[in-house]
Design an enzyme around this catalytic site. Structure first.
Site, mmCIF file in Angstrom:
data_model
loop_
_atom_site.group_PDB
_atom_site.id
_atom_site.type_symbol
_atom_site.label_atom_id
_atom_site.label_comp_id
_atom_site.label_asym_id
_atom_site.label_seq_id
_atom_site.Cartn_x
_atom_site.Cartn_y
_atom_site.Cartn_z
ATOM 1 N N CYS A 1 0.816 -1.224 0.000
ATOM 2 C CA CYS A 1 0.000 0.000 0.000
ATOM 3 C C CYS A 1 0.847 1.271 0.000
ATOM 4 O O CYS A 1 0.320 2.364 -0.206
ATOM 5 C CB CYS A 1 -0.956 0.006 1.185
ATOM 6 S SG CYS A 1 -1.980 -1.461 1.255
ATOM 7 N N HIS B 1 -2.861 7.231 2.243
ATOM 8 C CA HIS B 1 -3.360 5.942 1.758
ATOM 9 C C HIS B 1 -4.783 5.737 2.271
ATOM 10 O O HIS B 1 -5.076 5.928 3.451
ATOM 11 C CB HIS B 1 -2.450 4.829 2.251
ATOM 12 C CG HIS B 1 -3.014 3.467 2.021
ATOM 13 N ND1 HIS B 1 -3.521 3.070 0.806
ATOM 14 C CD2 HIS B 1 -3.163 2.412 2.867
ATOM 15 C CE1 HIS B 1 -3.954 1.826 0.906
ATOM 16 N NE2 HIS B 1 -3.758 1.402 2.138
ATOM 17 N N ASN C 1 -10.145 -0.089 -0.008
ATOM 18 C CA ASN C 1 -8.682 -0.018 -0.011
ATOM 19 C C ASN C 1 -8.150 -0.659 -1.295
ATOM 20 O O ASN C 1 -8.268 -1.871 -1.479
ATOM 21 C CB ASN C 1 -8.157 -0.753 1.230
ATOM 22 C CG ASN C 1 -6.648 -0.673 1.369
ATOM 23 O OD1 ASN C 1 -5.945 -0.302 0.430
ATOM 24 N ND2 ASN C 1 -6.157 -1.033 2.535
HETATM 25 N N1 ACO Z 1 -18.475 -8.001 9.653
HETATM 26 C C1 ACO Z 1 -18.961 -8.220 10.892
HETATM 27 N N2 ACO Z 1 -18.174 -8.531 11.944
HETATM 28 C C2 ACO Z 1 -16.844 -8.616 11.712
HETATM 29 C C3 ACO Z 1 -16.281 -8.390 10.449
HETATM 30 C C4 ACO Z 1 -17.142 -8.077 9.391
HETATM 31 N N3 ACO Z 1 -16.716 -7.857 8.146
HETATM 32 N N4 ACO Z 1 -14.946 -8.546 10.552
HETATM 33 C C5 ACO Z 1 -14.672 -8.842 11.830
HETATM 34 N N5 ACO Z 1 -15.819 -8.883 12.528
HETATM 35 C C6 ACO Z 1 -16.007 -9.171 13.936
HETATM 36 C C7 ACO Z 1 -14.886 -10.008 14.521
HETATM 37 O O1 ACO Z 1 -15.086 -11.369 14.281
HETATM 38 C C8 ACO Z 1 -15.005 -9.666 15.985
HETATM 39 O O2 ACO Z 1 -16.043 -10.439 16.522
HETATM 40 P P1 ACO Z 1 -15.946 -11.016 18.024
HETATM 41 O O3 ACO Z 1 -15.832 -9.806 18.896
HETATM 42 O O4 ACO Z 1 -17.207 -11.785 18.151
HETATM 43 O O5 ACO Z 1 -14.684 -11.832 18.021
HETATM 44 C C9 ACO Z 1 -15.443 -8.210 15.988
HETATM 45 O O6 ACO Z 1 -15.967 -7.949 14.669
HETATM 46 C C10 ACO Z 1 -14.324 -7.255 16.279
HETATM 47 O O7 ACO Z 1 -13.219 -7.607 15.466
HETATM 48 P P2 ACO Z 1 -11.916 -6.770 15.464
HETATM 49 O O8 ACO Z 1 -10.944 -7.344 14.488
HETATM 50 O O9 ACO Z 1 -11.453 -6.558 16.869
HETATM 51 O O10 ACO Z 1 -12.487 -5.384 14.902
HETATM 52 P P3 ACO Z 1 -11.809 -4.002 14.816
HETATM 53 O O11 ACO Z 1 -12.579 -2.992 15.526
HETATM 54 O O12 ACO Z 1 -10.330 -4.080 15.075
HETATM 55 O O13 ACO Z 1 -11.995 -3.693 13.263
HETATM 56 C C11 ACO Z 1 -10.693 -3.648 11.263
HETATM 57 C C12 ACO Z 1 -11.387 -4.520 12.302
HETATM 58 C C13 ACO Z 1 -11.745 -2.846 10.528
HETATM 59 C C14 ACO Z 1 -9.970 -4.553 10.306
HETATM 60 C C15 ACO Z 1 -9.716 -2.728 12.014
HETATM 61 O O14 ACO Z 1 -8.844 -3.437 12.836
HETATM 62 C C16 ACO Z 1 -8.921 -1.915 11.066
HETATM 63 O O15 ACO Z 1 -9.438 -1.040 10.416
HETATM 64 N N6 ACO Z 1 -7.611 -2.146 10.961
HETATM 65 C C17 ACO Z 1 -6.809 -1.472 10.021
HETATM 66 C C18 ACO Z 1 -6.505 -2.422 9.001
HETATM 67 C C19 ACO Z 1 -6.545 -1.881 7.615
HETATM 68 O O16 ACO Z 1 -7.095 -0.860 7.295
HETATM 69 N N7 ACO Z 1 -5.927 -2.666 6.795
HETATM 70 C C20 ACO Z 1 -5.878 -2.387 5.436
HETATM 71 C C21 ACO Z 1 -4.667 -2.954 4.874
HETATM 72 S S1 ACO Z 1 -3.291 -2.262 5.548
HETATM 73 C C22 ACO Z 1 -3.120 -0.838 4.965
HETATM 74 O O17 ACO Z 1 -3.681 -0.546 3.976
HETATM 75 C C23 ACO Z 1 -2.255 0.039 5.732
#
Ligand code: ACO
Length: 328
Positions: A122, A255, A285
Protein backbone atom coordinates in the site's frame (compact mmCIF):
# COMPACT_ATOMS: atom_id res chain seq x y z
CA UNK A 1 14.86 27.40 -4.20
CA UNK A 2 17.96 26.55 -6.25
CA UNK A 3 17.30 27.69 -9.84
CA UNK A 4 20.14 25.51 -11.19
CA UNK A 5 18.34 22.38 -10.02
CA UNK A 6 15.98 20.17 -11.96
CA UNK A 7 12.74 19.32 -10.19
CA UNK A 8 9.93 16.89 -11.00
CA UNK A 9 6.41 18.30 -11.30
CA UNK A 10 3.15 16.38 -11.37
CA UNK A 11 1.92 17.45 -14.80
CA UNK A 12 -1.22 15.32 -14.97
CA UNK A 13 -3.17 12.53 -13.35
CA UNK A 14 -5.64 9.84 -14.31
CA UNK A 15 -7.51 6.95 -12.84
CA UNK A 16 -9.54 3.91 -13.74
CA UNK A 17 -11.94 1.80 -11.71
CA UNK A 18 -13.52 -1.44 -12.98
CA UNK A 19 -17.16 -1.07 -14.00
CA UNK A 20 -18.61 -3.53 -11.48
CA UNK A 21 -19.56 -1.74 -8.24
CA UNK A 22 -20.37 -3.92 -5.24
CA UNK A 23 -22.12 -2.16 -2.36
CA UNK A 24 -21.73 -3.33 1.24
CA UNK A 25 -25.28 -4.67 1.12
CA UNK A 26 -24.61 -6.63 -2.06
CA UNK A 27 -21.38 -8.04 -0.61
CA UNK A 28 -23.12 -8.93 2.66
CA UNK A 29 -25.81 -10.79 0.68
CA UNK A 30 -23.16 -12.68 -1.33
CA UNK A 31 -21.25 -13.65 1.82
CA UNK A 32 -24.48 -14.66 3.60
CA UNK A 33 -25.04 -17.31 0.93
CA UNK A 34 -21.80 -18.91 2.16
CA UNK A 35 -22.79 -18.57 5.81
CA UNK A 36 -20.56 -15.55 6.51
CA UNK A 37 -22.20 -12.76 8.43
CA UNK A 38 -21.45 -9.09 7.87
CA UNK A 39 -23.45 -5.93 7.32
CA UNK A 40 -23.33 -2.47 5.78
CA UNK A 41 -23.57 -1.05 9.29
CA UNK A 42 -20.49 -2.96 10.58
CA UNK A 43 -18.40 -2.09 7.53
CA UNK A 44 -19.34 1.61 7.53
CA UNK A 45 -18.87 2.02 11.28
CA UNK A 46 -15.46 0.28 11.41
CA UNK A 47 -14.02 1.46 8.07
CA UNK A 48 -16.10 4.14 6.35
CA UNK A 49 -16.21 1.93 3.23
CA UNK A 50 -19.55 1.95 1.37
CA UNK A 51 -18.67 0.15 -1.84
CA UNK A 52 -15.80 -1.28 -3.87
CA UNK A 53 -15.11 -1.81 -7.59
CA UNK A 54 -14.21 -5.39 -8.48
CA UNK A 55 -12.54 -6.41 -11.73
CA UNK A 56 -14.23 -9.14 -13.72
CA UNK A 57 -12.33 -12.43 -13.98
CA UNK A 58 -9.61 -12.05 -16.62
CA UNK A 59 -9.28 -8.27 -16.23
CA UNK A 60 -5.67 -7.73 -15.24
CA UNK A 61 -3.68 -5.16 -13.31
CA UNK A 62 -1.96 -4.10 -16.54
CA UNK A 63 -5.37 -3.49 -18.17
CA UNK A 64 -6.45 -1.18 -15.32
CA UNK A 65 -3.02 0.49 -15.27
CA UNK A 66 -3.11 1.11 -19.02
CA UNK A 67 -6.46 2.92 -18.80
CA UNK A 68 -5.29 5.10 -15.88
CA UNK A 69 -2.05 5.84 -17.75
CA UNK A 70 -3.93 6.96 -20.86
CA UNK A 71 -6.05 9.36 -18.80
CA UNK A 72 -2.96 10.78 -17.09
CA UNK A 73 -1.13 11.29 -20.41
CA UNK A 74 -4.15 13.10 -21.83
CA UNK A 75 -4.45 15.27 -18.71
CA UNK A 76 -0.76 16.18 -18.89
CA UNK A 77 -1.00 16.95 -22.61
CA UNK A 78 1.79 14.52 -23.53
CA UNK A 79 1.88 11.42 -25.69
CA UNK A 80 3.28 7.96 -24.99
CA UNK A 81 6.21 8.84 -27.27
CA UNK A 82 7.28 11.52 -24.75
CA UNK A 83 7.47 9.01 -21.89
CA UNK A 84 10.98 7.72 -21.08
CA UNK A 85 10.24 5.92 -17.79
CA UNK A 86 7.32 3.84 -16.52
CA UNK A 87 7.10 2.61 -12.94
CA UNK A 88 4.14 0.52 -11.84
CA UNK A 89 3.55 0.01 -8.13
CA UNK A 90 1.67 -3.24 -7.59
CA UNK A 91 1.51 -6.31 -5.39
CA UNK A 92 -0.83 -8.06 -7.78
CA UNK A 93 1.19 -8.12 -11.03
CA UNK A 94 -0.16 -9.96 -14.08
CA UNK A 95 2.83 -12.32 -14.05
CA UNK A 96 5.92 -13.27 -12.07
CA UNK A 97 7.59 -11.67 -15.09
CA UNK A 98 7.62 -9.65 -17.30
CA UNK A 99 6.84 -6.68 -15.09
CA UNK A 100 3.43 -5.07 -15.33
CA UNK A 101 5.23 -1.87 -16.35
CA UNK A 102 6.57 -3.62 -19.50
CA UNK A 103 3.04 -4.75 -20.37
CA UNK A 104 1.76 -1.16 -19.99
CA UNK A 105 4.68 0.17 -22.04
CA UNK A 106 3.75 -2.13 -24.95
CA UNK A 107 0.03 -1.37 -24.60
CA UNK A 108 0.38 2.44 -24.71
CA UNK A 109 3.26 2.33 -27.23
CA UNK A 110 5.94 4.08 -25.16
CA UNK A 111 8.64 2.41 -27.23
CA UNK A 112 12.06 2.26 -25.60
CA UNK A 113 10.99 3.78 -22.27
CA UNK A 114 12.55 2.11 -19.23
CA UNK A 115 9.91 0.10 -17.38
CA UNK A 116 9.87 -1.72 -14.06
CA UNK A 117 7.62 -2.53 -11.10
CA UNK A 118 7.94 -1.47 -7.49
CA UNK A 119 6.60 -3.73 -4.74
CA UNK A 120 5.84 -1.92 -1.51
CA UNK A 121 2.20 -2.93 -1.11
CA UNK A 122 0.00 0.00 0.00
CA UNK A 123 3.07 2.29 0.12
CA UNK A 124 3.89 1.32 -3.46
CA UNK A 125 2.78 4.52 -5.16
CA UNK A 126 4.71 6.74 -2.76
CA UNK A 127 7.78 4.52 -3.23
CA UNK A 128 7.38 4.63 -7.04
CA UNK A 129 6.85 8.40 -7.08
CA UNK A 130 9.96 8.95 -4.95
CA UNK A 131 11.95 6.68 -7.28
CA UNK A 132 10.73 8.52 -10.38
CA UNK A 133 11.45 11.88 -8.71
CA UNK A 134 15.04 10.73 -8.15
CA UNK A 135 15.38 9.75 -11.83
CA UNK A 136 14.07 13.15 -12.96
CA UNK A 137 16.23 15.12 -10.53
CA UNK A 138 19.30 13.17 -11.63
CA UNK A 139 18.56 14.01 -15.28
CA UNK A 140 17.84 10.37 -16.18
CA UNK A 141 14.19 10.98 -17.08
CA UNK A 142 12.32 13.95 -18.52
CA UNK A 143 8.84 12.47 -18.56
CA UNK A 144 7.89 9.61 -16.28
CA UNK A 145 4.64 7.72 -15.89
CA UNK A 146 4.05 6.55 -12.32
CA UNK A 147 1.17 4.16 -11.81
CA UNK A 148 -0.39 2.38 -8.84
CA UNK A 149 -2.59 -0.52 -9.94
CA UNK A 150 -4.06 -3.55 -8.21
CA UNK A 151 -6.54 -6.39 -8.44
CA UNK A 152 -6.50 -7.14 -4.72
CA UNK A 153 -9.76 -9.10 -5.08
CA UNK A 154 -7.57 -11.94 -6.47
CA UNK A 155 -5.57 -12.37 -3.24
CA UNK A 156 -8.44 -12.08 -0.76
CA UNK A 157 -9.78 -15.01 1.21
CA UNK A 158 -13.50 -14.48 0.55
CA UNK A 159 -14.24 -16.65 3.59
CA UNK A 160 -12.44 -14.22 5.91
CA UNK A 161 -14.84 -11.40 6.73
CA UNK A 162 -12.09 -9.58 8.64
CA UNK A 163 -10.26 -8.79 5.39
CA UNK A 164 -12.47 -9.42 2.34
CA UNK A 165 -14.77 -6.46 3.02
CA UNK A 166 -11.86 -4.00 3.10
CA UNK A 167 -10.38 -4.07 -0.39
CA UNK A 168 -11.17 -3.20 -3.99
CA UNK A 169 -9.54 -3.07 -7.44
CA UNK A 170 -8.41 0.00 -9.41
CA UNK A 171 -5.58 2.08 -10.83
CA UNK A 172 -4.32 5.64 -10.63
CA UNK A 173 -1.45 7.35 -12.44
CA UNK A 174 0.50 10.57 -12.66
CA UNK A 175 2.85 12.05 -15.25
CA UNK A 176 6.04 13.56 -13.80
CA UNK A 177 7.90 16.09 -15.92
CA UNK A 178 11.29 17.74 -15.48
CA UNK A 179 11.01 21.42 -14.57
CA UNK A 180 13.08 24.34 -13.24
CA UNK A 181 10.47 24.91 -10.51
CA UNK A 182 9.29 22.44 -7.84
CA UNK A 183 7.46 20.14 -8.05
CA UNK A 184 8.17 17.51 -5.56
CA UNK A 185 9.74 19.31 -2.61
CA UNK A 186 10.67 16.46 -0.31
CA UNK A 187 10.15 12.74 0.13
CA UNK A 188 11.00 10.09 2.66
CA UNK A 189 10.57 6.32 2.72
CA UNK A 190 10.82 3.83 5.55
CA UNK A 191 10.33 0.14 6.24
CA UNK A 192 10.39 -2.24 9.18
CA UNK A 193 10.89 -5.77 7.92
CA UNK A 194 10.46 -7.22 11.40
CA UNK A 195 6.71 -6.46 11.06
CA UNK A 196 6.03 -8.68 8.03
CA UNK A 197 3.65 -10.91 9.99
CA UNK A 198 1.00 -8.21 10.66
CA UNK A 199 0.14 -7.90 6.96
CA UNK A 200 1.24 -10.37 4.33
CA UNK A 201 0.33 -12.66 1.46
CA UNK A 202 2.99 -15.25 2.14
CA UNK A 203 2.59 -17.42 -0.96
CA UNK A 204 4.70 -18.01 -4.05
CA UNK A 205 4.80 -19.97 -7.28
CA UNK A 206 7.46 -22.65 -7.10
CA UNK A 207 8.02 -26.09 -8.59
CA UNK A 208 4.94 -25.60 -10.71
CA UNK A 209 2.53 -24.97 -7.87
CA UNK A 210 1.50 -22.38 -5.30
CA UNK A 211 3.52 -22.76 -2.15
CA UNK A 212 2.64 -21.14 1.17
CA UNK A 213 -0.54 -19.13 1.67
CA UNK A 214 -1.81 -17.30 -1.42
CA UNK A 215 -4.23 -15.10 0.54
CA UNK A 216 -3.79 -11.78 2.30
CA UNK A 217 -3.62 -12.13 6.10
CA UNK A 218 -3.77 -9.25 8.51
CA UNK A 219 -3.71 -8.43 12.19
CA UNK A 220 -6.14 -5.53 11.82
CA UNK A 221 -5.57 -3.89 15.17
CA UNK A 222 -1.77 -4.03 14.92
CA UNK A 223 -1.93 -2.55 11.41
CA UNK A 224 -4.27 0.19 12.61
CA UNK A 225 -1.92 1.27 15.43
CA UNK A 226 1.20 1.10 13.26
CA UNK A 227 -0.44 3.04 10.43
CA UNK A 228 -1.46 5.98 12.62
CA UNK A 229 1.92 6.11 14.39
CA UNK A 230 4.16 5.95 11.33
CA UNK A 231 2.05 8.28 9.16
CA UNK A 232 2.12 10.91 11.92
CA UNK A 233 5.92 10.65 12.27
CA UNK A 234 6.50 10.59 8.53
CA UNK A 235 4.32 13.67 7.90
CA UNK A 236 6.24 15.66 10.50
CA UNK A 237 9.63 14.49 9.19
CA UNK A 238 8.97 15.30 5.52
CA UNK A 239 7.67 18.78 6.41
CA UNK A 240 10.69 19.38 8.65
CA UNK A 241 13.03 18.29 5.82
CA UNK A 242 11.27 20.71 3.45
CA UNK A 243 11.28 23.50 6.01
CA UNK A 244 7.53 24.01 5.86
CA UNK A 245 4.93 23.92 8.62
CA UNK A 246 2.21 21.27 8.62
CA UNK A 247 -0.28 24.13 8.65
CA UNK A 248 1.07 25.19 5.22
CA UNK A 249 0.01 21.87 3.68
CA UNK A 250 -3.19 22.53 1.72
CA UNK A 251 -4.20 18.87 1.34
CA UNK A 252 -3.33 15.69 3.16
CA UNK A 253 -3.80 12.72 0.81
CA UNK A 254 -3.03 9.55 2.80
CA UNK A 255 -3.36 5.94 1.76
CA UNK A 256 -7.07 5.19 1.67
CA UNK A 257 -7.40 2.19 3.99
CA UNK A 258 -9.93 3.20 6.56
CA UNK A 259 -11.73 6.43 7.49
CA UNK A 260 -11.00 5.83 11.18
CA UNK A 261 -7.24 5.74 10.47
CA UNK A 262 -7.58 9.00 8.51
CA UNK A 263 -9.55 10.66 11.33
CA UNK A 264 -7.01 9.60 13.98
CA UNK A 265 -4.15 10.80 11.80
CA UNK A 266 -5.79 14.17 11.10
CA UNK A 267 -6.37 14.65 14.82
CA UNK A 268 -2.73 13.79 15.68
CA UNK A 269 -1.47 16.20 13.02
CA UNK A 270 -3.97 18.89 14.00
CA UNK A 271 -5.14 18.92 10.40
CA UNK A 272 -8.79 19.96 9.88
CA UNK A 273 -10.75 17.14 8.26
CA UNK A 274 -11.80 19.55 5.48
CA UNK A 275 -8.18 19.41 4.29
CA UNK A 276 -7.99 15.60 4.18
CA UNK A 277 -8.95 13.90 0.91
CA UNK A 278 -11.11 10.84 1.55
CA UNK A 279 -12.16 8.50 -1.25
CA UNK A 280 -12.02 5.15 0.54
CA UNK A 281 -15.81 5.25 0.92
CA UNK A 282 -16.23 4.89 -2.86
CA UNK A 283 -13.49 2.39 -3.79
CA UNK A 284 -12.38 0.72 -0.49
CA UNK A 285 -8.68 -0.02 -0.01
CA UNK A 286 -7.05 -0.36 -3.44
CA UNK A 287 -3.53 -0.69 -2.01
CA UNK A 288 -0.96 0.96 -4.33
CA UNK A 289 -3.74 2.56 -6.40
CA UNK A 290 -5.37 4.41 -3.52
CA UNK A 291 -3.18 7.53 -3.31
CA UNK A 292 -3.21 8.36 -7.05
CA UNK A 293 -6.96 7.60 -7.16
CA UNK A 294 -7.54 10.10 -4.33
CA UNK A 295 -5.22 12.70 -5.87
CA UNK A 296 -6.88 12.41 -9.26
CA UNK A 297 -10.38 12.66 -7.78
CA UNK A 298 -9.42 15.80 -5.85
CA UNK A 299 -7.76 17.42 -8.88
CA UNK A 300 -10.72 16.66 -11.09
CA UNK A 301 -13.34 17.95 -8.64
CA UNK A 302 -11.33 21.17 -8.25
CA UNK A 303 -10.25 20.85 -4.62
CA UNK A 304 -6.55 20.41 -5.41
CA UNK A 305 -5.46 23.32 -7.59
CA UNK A 306 -2.23 24.51 -9.21
CA UNK A 307 0.01 26.06 -6.55
CA UNK A 308 -1.41 23.97 -3.71
CA UNK A 309 0.93 21.96 -1.48
CA UNK A 310 -0.11 18.33 -1.10
CA UNK A 311 1.20 15.69 1.26
CA UNK A 312 0.86 12.19 -0.22
CA UNK A 313 1.31 9.32 2.24
CA UNK A 314 1.52 5.55 1.89
CA UNK A 315 1.56 2.80 4.50
CA UNK A 316 1.23 -0.94 4.18
CA UNK A 317 2.69 -4.43 4.21
CA UNK A 318 6.36 -4.88 4.75
CA UNK A 319 5.83 -2.94 6.99
CA UNK A 320 6.43 0.06 4.70
CA UNK A 321 5.55 3.73 4.80
CA UNK A 322 6.53 7.05 3.30
CA UNK A 323 5.55 10.60 2.35
CA UNK A 324 5.91 12.86 -0.67
CA UNK A 325 5.42 16.60 -0.36
CA UNK A 326 4.61 18.26 -3.67
CA UNK A 327 3.62 21.65 -5.01
CA UNK A 328 1.01 21.16 -7.70
N1 ACO B 1 -18.48 -8.00 9.65
C1 ACO B 1 -18.96 -8.22 10.89
N2 ACO B 1 -18.17 -8.53 11.94
C2 ACO B 1 -16.84 -8.62 11.71
C3 ACO B 1 -16.28 -8.39 10.45
C4 ACO B 1 -17.14 -8.08 9.39
N3 ACO B 1 -16.72 -7.86 8.15
N4 ACO B 1 -14.95 -8.55 10.55
C5 ACO B 1 -14.67 -8.84 11.83
N5 ACO B 1 -15.82 -8.88 12.53
C6 ACO B 1 -16.01 -9.17 13.94
C7 ACO B 1 -14.89 -10.01 14.52
O1 ACO B 1 -15.09 -11.37 14.28
C8 ACO B 1 -15.00 -9.67 15.99
O2 ACO B 1 -16.04 -10.44 16.52
P1 ACO B 1 -15.95 -11.02 18.02
O3 ACO B 1 -15.83 -9.81 18.90
O4 ACO B 1 -17.21 -11.79 18.15
O5 ACO B 1 -14.68 -11.83 18.02
C9 ACO B 1 -15.44 -8.21 15.99
O6 ACO B 1 -15.97 -7.95 14.67
C10 ACO B 1 -14.32 -7.25 16.28
O7 ACO B 1 -13.22 -7.61 15.47
P2 ACO B 1 -11.92 -6.77 15.46
O8 ACO B 1 -10.94 -7.34 14.49
O9 ACO B 1 -11.45 -6.56 16.87
O10 ACO B 1 -12.49 -5.38 14.90
P3 ACO B 1 -11.81 -4.00 14.82
O11 ACO B 1 -12.58 -2.99 15.53
O12 ACO B 1 -10.33 -4.08 15.07
O13 ACO B 1 -12.00 -3.69 13.26
C11 ACO B 1 -10.69 -3.65 11.26
C12 ACO B 1 -11.39 -4.52 12.30
C13 ACO B 1 -11.74 -2.85 10.53
C14 ACO B 1 -9.97 -4.55 10.31
C15 ACO B 1 -9.72 -2.73 12.01
O14 ACO B 1 -8.84 -3.44 12.84
C16 ACO B 1 -8.92 -1.92 11.07
O15 ACO B 1 -9.44 -1.04 10.42
N6 ACO B 1 -7.61 -2.15 10.96
C17 ACO B 1 -6.81 -1.47 10.02
C18 ACO B 1 -6.50 -2.42 9.00
C19 ACO B 1 -6.54 -1.88 7.61
O16 ACO B 1 -7.09 -0.86 7.30
N7 ACO B 1 -5.93 -2.67 6.80
C20 ACO B 1 -5.88 -2.39 5.44
C21 ACO B 1 -4.67 -2.95 4.87
S1 ACO B 1 -3.29 -2.26 5.55
C22 ACO B 1 -3.12 -0.84 4.96
O17 ACO B 1 -3.68 -0.55 3.98
C23 ACO B 1 -2.26 0.04 5.73
Amino acid sequence: MDRTMTYAVIAGSGSFLPERVVSNDALAAELAERGIETSDQWIVERTGIRQRHLAERGVTTSALATQAARHALEDAGVTAADVDLIIVATSTPDFVFPSTACLVQAEIGAKGAAAFDVQAVCSGFVYALTTADSFVRAGRSKCALVIGAEVFSRILDWNDRGTCVLFGDGAGAVVLKASDEPGIIAAQLNADGSQTHILCAAGNVAYGEVTGDPFLRMDGQAVFKQAVTVLDKSARKVCEDAGIALSDVDWLIPHQANVRILNFLARKLDMPLERVIVTVDTHANTSAASVPLALDAARRDGRVKAGHTVLLQGVGGGFTWGSVLAKM
